[in-house]
Scaffold this motif. Sequence first.
Motif, PDB file in Angstrom:
ATOM      1  N   SER A 225      -3.563  -1.062  -4.103  1.00 27.60           N
ATOM      2  CA  SER A 225      -4.865  -0.740  -4.050  1.00 27.60           C
ATOM      3  C   SER A 225      -5.492  -0.785  -5.602  1.00 27.60           C
ATOM      4  CB  SER A 225      -4.899   0.856  -3.480  1.00 27.60           C
ATOM      5  OG  SER A 225      -4.174   1.756  -4.367  1.00 27.60           O
ATOM      6  N   GLU A 226      -4.574  -0.501  -6.613  1.00 27.69           N
ATOM      7  CA  GLU A 226      -5.273  -0.660  -7.881  1.00 27.69           C
ATOM      8  C   GLU A 226      -5.443  -2.086  -8.165  1.00 27.69           C
ATOM      9  OE1 GLU A 226      -2.731   1.716 -10.973  1.00 27.69           O
ATOM     10  OE2 GLU A 226      -2.078   2.893  -9.497  1.00 27.69           O
TER      11      GLU A 226
ATOM     12  N   SER B 115       0.760  -1.304  -0.173  1.00 21.55           N
ATOM     13  CA  SER B 115      -0.095  -0.118  -0.023  1.00 21.55           C
ATOM     14  C   SER B 115       0.835   1.194  -0.221  1.00 21.55           C
ATOM     15  CB  SER B 115      -1.163  -0.253   1.302  1.00 21.55           C
ATOM     16  OG  SER B 115      -1.783  -1.098   1.156  1.00 21.55           O
TER      17      SER B 115
END
Length: 263
Positions: A100-101, A94
């Motif tokens: 996160s993508e 992160s």
Amino acid sequence: MKNQGRVYLVGAGPGDPELLTLKAVRTMGLAHAVVYDRLVSDEILALIPTSAHAIPVGKAPKSHPVPQERINEILVELAQAGQTVVRLKGGDPSIFGRGSEEAAALHAAGIPVEIIPGITAAQGAAAVTGVPLTHRGLATGVRYVTGHCRGDSPLDLDWAGLADPQTTLVVYMGAANIREIATKLLEQGLPTSLPVMAIANATTPRESRIFSRLETIAVEIAAARLEGPMLFVIGSVVSLYRSCPAEVMSVFSYGPLREAVNA
């Protein structure tokens, strides 16, 4: 029809396999496939089970042989085929890891995903050098920034906000742009004598360090030609390097160091 698999986004830490979390090691042992980045150390790659399919998808500056969109597709395809997939990322998924993508793409495809955090490079560098990221009287906060923008576009950072003498600035992926970074910070009023540490391959036997000043770091980095993932720590806390007890430095020595101290 096969049961749907799941994906674990696993932080591999800064390089030393002993800095992996127990959960990361256990999860790697369960994997049918491990999709790994360029920044994952050889020592950690050696822990991938021989029964698992190891898939490299690493990127380098100006070289993206496997685009991020294709990486997302690979993760979805493997999970839809019923496999347990470990997406192994250097540091923490992160923090500049685009975890996160990938999590968003997996959620959109209905794939169960779990994030297993890792020790990020800044923490590893602080541990092996004795340079704290915060210290009473020197730094009341720390900021992590990327020194490399998406698609190799020009840097667009809040230079005025970053030039805070009470804040430690940690620059990831900044080797190619360190001259511009130093110049912008100097233009915003940071002193030329502000200490800077550059560390490559932190926590591994290939670790190299340079200690310099904001006005000279770019020249010294170009001359040193350090290889491997590099991190910059900019701020007054770097001056504490020399105060690190010798016995602590020996404990955290991971092999021969190429070291130049000019601060």
